[in-house]
Design an enzyme around this catalytic site. Structure first.
Site, PDB file in Angstrom:
ATOM      1  N   TYR A 191       6.834  -6.970  -7.666  1.00  0.00           N
ATOM      2  CA  TYR A 191       6.499  -6.228  -6.437  1.00  0.00           C
ATOM      3  C   TYR A 191       5.830  -7.149  -5.399  1.00  0.00           C
ATOM      4  O   TYR A 191       6.242  -7.210  -4.240  1.00  0.00           O
ATOM      5  CB  TYR A 191       5.601  -5.041  -6.786  1.00  0.00           C
ATOM      6  CG  TYR A 191       5.018  -4.336  -5.585  1.00  0.00           C
ATOM      7  CD1 TYR A 191       5.782  -3.447  -4.836  1.00  0.00           C
ATOM      8  CD2 TYR A 191       3.696  -4.570  -5.186  1.00  0.00           C
ATOM      9  CE1 TYR A 191       5.250  -2.810  -3.717  1.00  0.00           C
ATOM     10  CE2 TYR A 191       3.159  -3.936  -4.075  1.00  0.00           C
ATOM     11  CZ  TYR A 191       3.937  -3.059  -3.342  1.00  0.00           C
ATOM     12  OH  TYR A 191       3.405  -2.446  -2.235  1.00  0.00           O
ATOM     13  N   VAL A 261       3.005  -4.298   6.534  1.00  0.00           N
ATOM     14  CA  VAL A 261       1.704  -4.740   7.051  1.00  0.00           C
ATOM     15  C   VAL A 261       1.733  -6.164   7.614  1.00  0.00           C
ATOM     16  O   VAL A 261       0.746  -6.612   8.190  1.00  0.00           O
ATOM     17  CB  VAL A 261       0.542  -4.633   6.018  1.00  0.00           C
ATOM     18  CG1 VAL A 261       0.160  -3.205   5.758  1.00  0.00           C
ATOM     19  CG2 VAL A 261       0.862  -5.370   4.753  1.00  0.00           C
TER      20      VAL A 261
END
Ligand code: GLU
Length: 309
Positions: A191, A261
């Site tokens: 991830y 982000v």
């Protein structure tokens, strides 16, 4: 019809000059090094015509935008069974919220909040070594972006691994419900690394083309997924792509989109174009501040909102 090249250029110039730039993410220390003055915008259509403005070719950390592509891969691997492990409703909560997971027995609300994306990564990992799973994801990005030089920024991945306590909590919690099947460290490793893929606006917009054209990548000349699946991924992007800012994004921009982000946003104009915008400063919901404003201006001027001109 307004001239797209001119519109993109004007928006890029306007955005570069604006003093309000949002706050660069710092909870992943390496991301705090991004230049708040950077701004890039690229729009690509089925013929490969690219309207580009600003820092169109500077790679940035795509972060959560990678979740669109891992969702596509996981659906290709296990089909609709994926929806037993993750929901598809907007969360109305911050991207890394833990509270909701407890109330909903470890099943994340949707594949784009962190918990959901970690569960999706776990599906891709099953039956593979972490290195293989990561290779699969990276090759998929390279194929879609028509660029074999796309890489993972190892410094960003390591920085997130060192500080990813909240994601580790989410993953361990889901493991306790059996929603995560692999060793938590392995799933998180994959991830963190796919979030750390670095791409430019031009590469990202190219990679998103299959979602704009019914699952078929017009430049790669391949059918990536069915039209039905493309439509559904777009629907999840529209309702869940901007965390608890998703309603506001739909209201102002009116396109399926996914933010990260790192300050990037991928937005899809079905049947017309794929768009990538990048400006590292974020708003309070963790979405690119100027990225959203630029997309609002672009869709308004081009009449591209899916809800009507
Ligand atoms: N890798 C980031 C995290 O897990 C992704 C968040 C985002 O881009 O919104 O915190």
């Amino acid at each position: 019809m307004p001239d797209l090249d001119r519109v993109v250029q004007e928006i890029a110039d306007e955005m570069r000059a604006r003093p309000d730039r949002g706050e660069v993410a710092s909870y992943i220390p390496e991301l705090a090094r991004a230049d708040p003055n950077a701004f890039g915008l690229v729009v690509i259509d089925a013929e490969g015509h690219a309207a580009a403005g600003g820092d169109a070719d500077i790679p940035f950390s795509i972060q959560s935008i990678s979740k669109v592509f891992t969702l596509t891969l996981a659906l290709g691997m296990v089909g609709d069974r994926l929806w037993r492990r993750v929901g598809r409703e907007p969360s109305g909560s911050p991207f890394n919220s833990i509270v909701q997971l407890e109330r909903e027995q470890g099943i994340p609300r949707n594949p784009f909040i962190n918990a959901g994306a970690i569960a999706v990564t776990d599906v891709i990992l099953s039956g593979h070594q972490p290195r293989e799973a990561l290779g699969e994801i990276l090759r998929f990005m390279q194929f879609l972006a028509l660029h074999s030089g796309i890489v993972i920024d190892e410094t960003v991945a390591a920085s997130e691994k060192r500080t990813g306590f909240r994601n580790a909590a989410l993953a361990n919690y889901m493991r306790s419900f059996g929603v995560i099947e692999n060793p938590v460290d392995y799933t998180l490793g994959v991830y963190f690394h796919h979030c750390a893929i670095a791409m430019s606006c031009r590469q990202l917009a190219t990679a998103g083309l299959f979602l704009a054209y019914g699952g078929r990548h017009p430049l790669a000349g391949h059918s990536v997924i069915s039209a039905e699946r493309a439509r559904r991924i777009n629907a999840v992007m529209l309702t869940c792509g901007h965390y608890d800012g998703s309603g506001e994004f739909a209201y102002r921009v009116g396109l399926p989109g996914k933010s990260g982000v790192g300050g990037g946003i991928l937005a899809i104009v079905p049947g017309k174009a794929s768009i990538a915008v990048w400006s590292p400063g974020l708003d309070a919901a963790g979405n690119s501040h100027l990225g959203r404003i630029a997309l609002e201006s672009l869709t308004k001027r081009m009449g591209w909102s899916i809800f009507g001109a």
